[in-house]
Design a protein around this motif. Sequence first.
Motif: not given
Length: 434
Positions: A91-100, A314-332
Amino acid sequence: MPIARAARRAAVRVGAVALAGSLLAACGSGGTDASSDAAGGDITLTVDLFGSFGYKEAGLYDAYEKLHPGITIKQTDTEDEQDYWKSLQTRLAGGGGLADVQGIEVGRIASVTQQQADKFEDLNRYGAAELKDEFAEAKWSAATTQDGRVLGLGTDVGPEAMCYRSDLLKQAGLPTDREELAKRWSTWDGYLELGKQYKAKAPAGSAWMDSMGSLFTIMIGQEEERYYDASGALVYDTNPAVKAAWDAAAGAAEAGLSAKLDQWSPQWNQAFAAGSFATLPCPAWMLGYIKGQAGDAGAGKWDIAKLPGGAGNWGGSYLAVPRAAKHKKEAYELIKWLTAPEQQAKLFEKQGNFPSATGAIASVADAKDPYFSNAPIGQIFGDAAKAAPVQVLGVHDKNVADQITNALSEVERKGLAPDKAWANAKRGVANVMG
Protein backbone atom coordinates in the motif's frame (compact mmCIF):
# COMPACT_ATOMS: atom_id res chain seq x y z
CA MET A 1 21.95 -4.80 -3.23
CA PRO A 2 24.71 -7.04 -1.83
CA ILE A 3 24.36 -7.96 1.81
CA ALA A 4 27.65 -6.33 2.76
CA ARG A 5 26.54 -2.94 1.43
CA ALA A 6 23.09 -3.12 3.00
CA ALA A 7 24.57 -4.18 6.29
CA ARG A 8 26.66 -1.05 6.62
CA ARG A 9 23.61 1.17 6.98
CA ALA A 10 23.59 2.84 10.36
CA ALA A 11 21.85 0.87 13.09
CA VAL A 12 19.87 2.53 15.84
CA ARG A 13 19.83 1.79 19.53
CA VAL A 14 16.31 1.08 20.66
CA GLY A 15 14.22 -1.47 22.49
CA ALA A 16 14.09 -1.67 26.24
CA VAL A 17 13.24 1.37 28.31
CA ALA A 18 16.47 3.10 29.21
CA LEU A 19 15.69 3.55 32.86
CA ALA A 20 19.08 3.25 34.52
CA GLY A 21 19.26 6.37 36.63
CA SER A 22 16.36 8.64 37.37
CA LEU A 23 13.06 8.54 35.50
CA LEU A 24 12.11 11.62 33.57
CA ALA A 25 8.93 13.45 34.55
CA ALA A 26 6.09 12.45 33.02
CA CYS A 27 11.88 20.05 10.02
CA GLY A 28 8.89 19.84 7.84
CA SER A 29 8.00 16.93 5.56
CA GLY A 30 6.96 19.04 2.61
CA GLY A 31 3.92 21.06 1.71
CA THR A 32 2.40 24.05 3.49
CA ASP A 33 -0.78 22.73 5.09
CA ALA A 34 -0.65 21.03 8.50
CA SER A 35 -3.43 18.69 7.38
CA SER A 36 -5.17 17.56 4.23
CA ASP A 37 -8.50 17.29 6.09
CA ALA A 38 -11.59 19.00 4.77
CA ALA A 39 -13.03 21.54 7.21
CA GLY A 40 -16.22 20.67 9.06
CA GLY A 41 -18.29 17.53 9.29
CA ASP A 42 -17.95 14.26 11.15
CA ILE A 43 -14.72 12.32 10.66
CA THR A 44 -14.01 8.60 10.73
CA LEU A 45 -10.41 7.97 11.70
CA THR A 46 -9.06 4.66 10.42
CA VAL A 47 -6.47 2.77 12.47
CA ASP A 48 -4.64 -0.25 11.03
CA LEU A 49 -2.71 -2.42 13.51
CA PHE A 50 -1.24 -5.88 14.02
CA GLY A 51 -1.42 -8.26 16.97
CA SER A 52 -3.15 -6.85 20.02
CA PHE A 53 -2.51 -3.20 20.89
CA GLY A 54 -5.45 -3.34 23.31
CA TYR A 55 -6.95 0.09 22.66
CA LYS A 56 -10.42 -1.20 21.91
CA GLU A 57 -10.34 -3.76 24.72
CA ALA A 58 -9.24 -1.16 27.27
CA GLY A 59 -12.05 1.20 26.25
CA LEU A 60 -9.70 3.91 24.99
CA TYR A 61 -11.44 4.40 21.65
CA ASP A 62 -14.79 4.84 23.36
CA ALA A 63 -13.26 7.34 25.77
CA TYR A 64 -11.68 9.33 22.96
CA GLU A 65 -14.92 9.47 20.96
CA LYS A 66 -16.77 10.83 24.00
CA LEU A 67 -14.12 13.52 24.43
CA HIS A 68 -14.26 14.40 20.71
CA PRO A 69 -17.85 14.48 19.38
CA GLY A 70 -17.90 13.96 15.64
CA ILE A 71 -14.91 11.60 15.68
CA THR A 72 -15.46 7.90 15.05
CA ILE A 73 -12.56 5.44 15.18
CA LYS A 74 -12.54 2.37 12.97
CA GLN A 75 -9.80 -0.22 13.58
CA THR A 76 -8.62 -3.03 11.35
CA ASP A 77 -6.23 -5.63 12.70
CA THR A 78 -3.95 -8.28 11.22
CA GLU A 79 -2.90 -10.96 13.68
CA ASP A 80 0.46 -11.82 12.10
CA GLU A 81 2.88 -8.89 11.91
CA GLN A 82 4.69 -10.38 8.91
CA ASP A 83 1.45 -10.40 6.92
CA TYR A 84 0.67 -6.89 8.13
CA TRP A 85 4.07 -5.54 7.07
CA LYS A 86 3.88 -7.09 3.60
CA SER A 87 0.45 -5.55 3.06
CA LEU A 88 1.64 -2.19 4.35
CA GLN A 89 4.60 -2.20 1.95
CA THR A 90 2.29 -2.86 -0.99
CA ARG A 91 0.00 0.00 0.00
CA LEU A 92 2.88 2.40 0.66
CA ALA A 93 4.28 1.65 -2.80
CA GLY A 94 0.93 2.30 -4.43
CA GLY A 95 -0.07 5.21 -2.23
CA GLY A 96 -3.62 3.92 -1.73
CA GLY A 97 -5.57 2.00 0.88
CA LEU A 98 -3.62 3.42 3.82
CA ALA A 99 -5.22 4.13 7.17
CA ASP A 100 -4.95 7.45 8.99
CA VAL A 101 -2.88 5.67 11.64
CA GLN A 102 -0.55 2.75 10.94
CA GLY A 103 1.18 0.64 13.60
CA ILE A 104 4.93 0.04 13.22
CA GLU A 105 6.69 -2.79 15.08
CA VAL A 106 9.96 -1.78 16.73
CA GLY A 107 11.93 -4.16 14.52
CA ARG A 108 10.73 -2.20 11.49
CA ILE A 109 11.29 1.33 12.76
CA ALA A 110 14.84 1.61 11.38
CA SER A 111 13.50 0.67 7.96
CA VAL A 112 10.92 3.45 8.26
CA THR A 113 13.35 6.15 9.38
CA GLN A 114 16.14 5.21 6.97
CA GLN A 115 14.31 3.99 3.88
CA GLN A 116 10.69 5.17 3.98
CA ALA A 117 10.77 8.57 5.65
CA ASP A 118 9.09 10.16 2.63
CA LYS A 119 6.07 7.88 3.12
CA PHE A 120 5.20 9.13 6.62
CA GLU A 121 4.32 12.49 8.12
CA ASP A 122 6.87 14.39 10.15
CA LEU A 123 4.95 14.69 13.41
CA ASN A 124 6.93 17.77 14.35
CA ARG A 125 4.57 19.63 12.01
CA TYR A 126 1.82 19.07 14.55
CA GLY A 127 3.86 19.83 17.68
CA ALA A 128 5.41 16.46 18.49
CA ALA A 129 8.71 18.04 19.56
CA GLU A 130 7.08 19.17 22.81
CA LEU A 131 6.46 15.54 23.75
CA LYS A 132 10.08 14.41 23.65
CA ASP A 133 10.67 14.53 27.42
CA GLU A 134 7.66 12.27 28.02
CA PHE A 135 9.43 9.27 26.46
CA ALA A 136 12.58 7.31 27.22
CA GLU A 137 15.37 8.63 25.02
CA ALA A 138 15.93 5.30 23.28
CA LYS A 139 12.26 5.01 22.38
CA TRP A 140 12.06 8.55 21.02
CA SER A 141 15.30 8.56 19.07
CA ALA A 142 14.50 5.29 17.29
CA ALA A 143 11.61 6.97 15.43
CA THR A 144 13.62 10.09 14.59
CA THR A 145 15.51 10.51 11.32
CA GLN A 146 19.03 11.87 11.14
CA ASP A 147 17.66 15.25 10.05
CA GLY A 148 15.28 15.40 13.01
CA ARG A 149 11.95 14.26 11.57
CA VAL A 150 9.78 12.35 14.04
CA LEU A 151 7.89 9.59 12.22
CA GLY A 152 6.10 7.83 15.07
CA LEU A 153 5.09 8.04 18.72
CA GLY A 154 6.02 5.13 20.97
CA THR A 155 3.28 2.92 22.37
CA ASP A 156 4.85 0.30 24.61
CA VAL A 157 8.04 -1.66 25.18
CA GLY A 158 8.47 -5.37 25.79
CA PRO A 159 10.23 -6.18 29.08
CA GLU A 160 10.27 -9.94 29.44
CA ALA A 161 9.12 -12.45 32.03
CA MET A 162 7.94 -16.08 32.07
CA CYS A 163 4.22 -16.84 32.06
CA TYR A 164 3.21 -20.28 33.27
CA ARG A 165 0.21 -22.46 34.02
CA SER A 166 0.41 -23.15 37.75
CA ASP A 167 -2.30 -25.82 37.54
CA LEU A 168 -0.31 -27.83 34.98
CA LEU A 169 2.92 -27.51 36.95
CA LYS A 170 1.11 -28.72 40.06
CA GLN A 171 -0.22 -31.77 38.22
CA ALA A 172 3.34 -32.61 37.18
CA GLY A 173 4.59 -32.34 40.76
CA LEU A 174 6.60 -29.17 40.19
CA PRO A 175 6.62 -26.02 42.35
CA THR A 176 4.13 -23.30 41.47
CA ASP A 177 5.36 -20.41 43.63
CA ARG A 178 6.73 -17.65 41.39
CA GLU A 179 9.69 -16.90 43.67
CA GLU A 180 10.73 -20.53 43.93
CA LEU A 181 10.43 -21.03 40.19
CA ALA A 182 12.53 -17.93 39.54
CA LYS A 183 15.30 -19.54 41.60
CA ARG A 184 14.93 -22.95 39.95
CA TRP A 185 15.13 -21.45 36.46
CA SER A 186 17.53 -18.59 37.14
CA THR A 187 19.49 -19.82 34.11
CA TRP A 188 18.27 -21.18 30.80
CA ASP A 189 19.93 -24.50 31.60
CA GLY A 190 17.84 -24.61 34.78
CA TYR A 191 14.70 -23.81 32.79
CA LEU A 192 15.35 -26.63 30.32
CA GLU A 193 16.19 -29.07 33.11
CA LEU A 194 12.90 -28.25 34.82
CA GLY A 195 11.24 -28.82 31.46
CA LYS A 196 12.62 -32.35 31.33
CA GLN A 197 11.19 -32.99 34.80
CA TYR A 198 7.85 -31.65 33.61
CA LYS A 199 7.87 -33.87 30.55
CA ALA A 200 8.32 -36.96 32.70
CA LYS A 201 5.06 -36.35 34.58
CA ALA A 202 3.20 -33.89 32.35
CA PRO A 203 -0.57 -34.04 31.91
CA ALA A 204 -1.55 -35.73 28.66
CA GLY A 205 -1.22 -33.48 25.63
CA SER A 206 0.84 -30.82 27.40
CA ALA A 207 4.42 -29.78 26.55
CA TRP A 208 6.82 -27.62 28.54
CA MET A 209 6.88 -24.70 26.07
CA ASP A 210 4.95 -23.58 23.01
CA SER A 211 7.70 -23.42 20.39
CA MET A 212 11.40 -23.20 19.65
CA GLY A 213 10.81 -19.82 18.04
CA SER A 214 9.56 -18.21 21.22
CA LEU A 215 12.53 -19.57 23.19
CA PHE A 216 14.99 -18.22 20.63
CA THR A 217 13.27 -14.82 20.47
CA ILE A 218 13.14 -14.32 24.21
CA MET A 219 16.78 -15.35 24.66
CA ILE A 220 18.06 -13.07 21.92
CA GLY A 221 16.00 -10.27 23.45
CA GLN A 222 18.43 -10.30 26.37
CA GLU A 223 21.30 -9.17 24.15
CA GLU A 224 22.41 -5.66 23.24
CA GLU A 225 23.85 -6.73 19.89
CA ARG A 226 21.93 -9.38 17.98
CA TYR A 227 21.72 -9.21 14.20
CA TYR A 228 23.63 -5.94 13.73
CA ASP A 229 26.51 -4.45 15.65
CA ALA A 230 26.76 -0.83 16.76
CA SER A 231 28.53 0.17 13.54
CA GLY A 232 25.64 -1.09 11.43
CA ALA A 233 27.32 -4.28 10.22
CA LEU A 234 25.21 -7.41 9.82
CA VAL A 235 26.66 -9.91 12.31
CA TYR A 236 23.88 -12.42 13.01
CA ASP A 237 25.85 -15.31 11.47
CA THR A 238 28.96 -14.66 13.60
CA ASN A 239 27.38 -13.41 16.82
CA PRO A 240 27.93 -15.97 19.64
CA ALA A 241 24.69 -14.84 21.31
CA VAL A 242 22.66 -15.81 18.25
CA LYS A 243 24.36 -19.20 18.09
CA ALA A 244 23.74 -19.81 21.81
CA ALA A 245 20.04 -19.03 21.44
CA TRP A 246 19.80 -21.20 18.29
CA ASP A 247 21.52 -24.13 20.01
CA ALA A 248 19.27 -23.85 23.08
CA ALA A 249 16.15 -23.83 20.93
CA ALA A 250 17.35 -26.78 18.87
CA GLY A 251 18.27 -28.66 22.05
CA ALA A 252 14.78 -28.07 23.46
CA ALA A 253 13.27 -29.57 20.33
CA GLU A 254 15.61 -32.56 20.51
CA ALA A 255 14.55 -33.13 24.14
CA GLY A 256 10.88 -33.07 23.15
CA LEU A 257 10.04 -30.04 25.28
CA SER A 258 8.11 -28.11 22.64
CA ALA A 259 4.47 -28.32 21.57
CA LYS A 260 5.70 -27.59 18.02
CA LEU A 261 3.35 -24.68 17.48
CA ASP A 262 4.02 -21.78 15.14
CA GLN A 263 3.34 -18.60 17.05
CA TRP A 264 0.31 -16.62 15.86
CA SER A 265 -1.07 -19.63 13.98
CA PRO A 266 -4.67 -20.78 14.59
CA GLN A 267 -3.32 -23.93 16.27
CA TRP A 268 -1.22 -21.82 18.64
CA ASN A 269 -4.21 -19.68 19.51
CA GLN A 270 -6.32 -22.73 20.29
CA ALA A 271 -3.57 -24.18 22.46
CA PHE A 272 -3.98 -21.48 25.13
CA ALA A 273 -7.38 -22.81 26.12
CA ALA A 274 -6.40 -26.45 25.61
CA GLY A 275 -3.45 -26.35 28.01
CA SER A 276 -1.06 -27.53 25.32
CA PHE A 277 1.97 -25.92 26.99
CA ALA A 278 2.89 -25.09 30.56
CA THR A 279 5.25 -22.14 30.10
CA LEU A 280 5.41 -19.25 27.68
CA PRO A 281 8.23 -16.70 27.55
CA CYS A 282 6.22 -13.48 27.59
CA PRO A 283 6.94 -9.80 27.10
CA ALA A 284 4.46 -7.55 28.89
CA TRP A 285 2.27 -7.10 25.82
CA MET A 286 1.68 -10.86 25.68
CA LEU A 287 -0.53 -10.68 28.78
CA GLY A 288 -3.44 -9.20 26.87
CA TYR A 289 -3.00 -11.78 24.13
CA ILE A 290 -3.11 -14.64 26.64
CA LYS A 291 -6.29 -13.28 28.17
CA GLY A 292 -7.91 -13.02 24.76
CA GLN A 293 -7.00 -16.56 23.72
CA ALA A 294 -7.37 -18.42 27.03
CA GLY A 295 -10.58 -16.57 27.95
CA ASP A 296 -12.30 -16.43 31.31
CA ALA A 297 -11.56 -20.11 31.96
CA GLY A 298 -7.85 -19.28 32.18
CA ALA A 299 -8.20 -16.73 34.96
CA GLY A 300 -6.27 -17.80 38.05
CA LYS A 301 -4.55 -20.67 36.24
CA TRP A 302 -1.81 -18.43 34.82
CA ASP A 303 0.98 -16.81 36.82
CA ILE A 304 4.17 -14.86 36.05
CA ALA A 305 7.75 -15.22 37.29
CA LYS A 306 11.08 -13.58 36.57
CA LEU A 307 12.71 -14.61 33.31
CA PRO A 308 15.62 -17.08 33.23
CA GLY A 309 18.99 -15.60 32.38
CA GLY A 310 18.27 -11.99 33.30
CA ALA A 311 16.24 -9.17 31.81
CA GLY A 312 15.47 -8.63 28.15
CA ASN A 313 13.16 -6.88 25.71
CA TRP A 314 10.92 -8.29 23.00
CA GLY A 315 8.94 -5.93 20.88
CA GLY A 316 7.21 -2.64 21.41
CA SER A 317 5.60 -0.51 18.74
CA TYR A 318 4.92 2.93 17.30
CA LEU A 319 1.95 4.74 15.84
CA ALA A 320 2.63 6.65 12.61
CA VAL A 321 0.64 8.79 10.18
CA PRO A 322 1.19 8.04 6.47
CA ARG A 323 1.66 10.92 4.06
CA ALA A 324 -1.35 9.54 2.15
CA ALA A 325 -3.64 9.63 5.20
CA LYS A 326 -6.94 11.47 4.73
CA HIS A 327 -7.08 13.04 8.19
CA LYS A 328 -3.53 13.83 9.21
CA LYS A 329 -4.07 16.44 11.91
CA GLU A 330 -6.85 14.47 13.59
CA ALA A 331 -4.77 11.30 13.33
CA TYR A 332 -1.90 13.02 15.13
CA GLU A 333 -4.20 14.22 17.89
CA LEU A 334 -5.45 10.65 18.36
CA ILE A 335 -1.99 9.07 18.58
CA LYS A 336 -0.81 11.86 20.88
CA TRP A 337 -3.69 11.02 23.23
CA LEU A 338 -3.26 7.23 22.97
CA THR A 339 0.45 7.42 23.81
CA ALA A 340 0.07 9.96 26.62
CA PRO A 341 1.16 8.74 30.09
CA GLU A 342 -2.41 8.49 31.43
CA GLN A 343 -3.54 6.20 28.61
CA GLN A 344 -0.35 4.13 28.67
CA ALA A 345 -0.82 3.52 32.40
CA LYS A 346 -4.44 2.47 31.88
CA LEU A 347 -3.46 0.19 29.02
CA PHE A 348 -0.87 -1.57 31.18
CA GLU A 349 -3.34 -2.13 33.99
CA LYS A 350 -6.00 -3.42 31.59
CA GLN A 351 -3.92 -5.29 29.01
CA GLY A 352 -0.33 -5.55 30.27
CA ASN A 353 1.30 -3.34 27.62
CA PHE A 354 4.26 -1.81 29.47
CA PRO A 355 4.57 1.98 29.04
CA SER A 356 7.22 3.72 27.00
CA ALA A 357 6.08 7.07 28.43
CA THR A 358 8.33 7.69 31.43
CA GLY A 359 5.59 9.54 33.27
CA ALA A 360 3.48 6.38 33.30
CA ILE A 361 6.12 3.96 34.55
CA ALA A 362 6.23 5.05 38.18
CA SER A 363 2.44 5.13 38.38
CA VAL A 364 2.11 1.42 37.52
CA ALA A 365 4.84 0.16 39.86
CA ASP A 366 2.33 -1.40 42.27
CA ALA A 367 -0.01 -2.86 39.63
CA LYS A 368 -1.20 -6.45 40.06
CA ASP A 369 -3.20 -8.62 37.69
CA PRO A 370 -5.97 -10.83 39.12
CA TYR A 371 -6.09 -12.90 35.93
CA PHE A 372 -2.47 -13.93 36.49
CA SER A 373 -3.00 -15.04 40.10
CA ASN A 374 -2.59 -11.47 41.33
CA ALA A 375 1.01 -11.37 40.08
CA PRO A 376 2.80 -8.06 40.79
CA ILE A 377 3.14 -7.16 37.14
CA GLY A 378 4.23 -3.60 37.84
CA GLN A 379 7.20 -4.82 39.84
CA ILE A 380 8.11 -7.80 37.62
CA PHE A 381 8.03 -5.92 34.33
CA GLY A 382 9.27 -2.67 35.83
CA ASP A 383 12.38 -4.38 37.19
CA ALA A 384 12.89 -6.11 33.84
CA ALA A 385 12.60 -2.80 31.98
CA LYS A 386 15.20 -1.17 34.22
CA ALA A 387 17.69 -4.01 33.71
CA ALA A 388 17.10 -4.75 30.02
CA PRO A 389 19.79 -3.74 27.51
CA VAL A 390 19.27 -0.94 25.00
CA GLN A 391 19.29 -2.95 21.82
CA VAL A 392 20.95 -2.28 18.50
CA LEU A 393 18.52 -2.51 15.59
CA GLY A 394 19.27 -2.31 11.88
CA VAL A 395 17.21 -1.73 8.77
CA HIS A 396 16.42 -5.42 8.25
CA ASP A 397 16.34 -6.46 11.90
CA LYS A 398 12.81 -7.90 11.82
CA ASN A 399 13.41 -9.64 8.50
CA VAL A 400 16.49 -11.40 9.86
CA ALA A 401 14.59 -12.47 12.97
CA ASP A 402 11.72 -13.82 10.86
CA GLN A 403 14.05 -15.90 8.67
CA ILE A 404 15.68 -17.47 11.72
CA THR A 405 12.42 -18.33 13.45
CA ASN A 406 11.03 -19.70 10.19
CA ALA A 407 14.06 -21.98 9.96
CA LEU A 408 13.57 -23.12 13.54
CA SER A 409 10.02 -24.04 12.64
CA GLU A 410 11.43 -26.37 9.96
CA VAL A 411 13.49 -28.13 12.63
CA GLU A 412 10.52 -28.37 14.92
CA ARG A 413 7.72 -29.33 12.58
CA LYS A 414 9.53 -31.03 9.70
CA GLY A 415 12.42 -32.66 11.52
CA LEU A 416 15.03 -30.83 9.45
CA ALA A 417 18.57 -31.06 10.83
CA PRO A 418 19.57 -27.83 12.63
CA ASP A 419 22.62 -27.26 10.41
CA LYS A 420 20.52 -27.53 7.26
CA ALA A 421 17.89 -25.24 8.77
CA TRP A 422 20.58 -22.68 9.60
CA ALA A 423 21.76 -22.78 5.99
CA ASN A 424 18.15 -22.12 4.93
CA ALA A 425 17.98 -19.18 7.32
CA LYS A 426 21.12 -17.66 5.80
CA ARG A 427 19.73 -18.08 2.28
CA GLY A 428 16.50 -16.46 3.42
CA VAL A 429 18.36 -13.49 4.87
CA ALA A 430 20.35 -13.10 1.65
CA ASN A 431 17.12 -13.08 -0.38
CA VAL A 432 15.55 -10.49 1.90
CA MET A 433 18.57 -8.22 1.66
CA GLY A 434 18.51 -8.43 -2.14
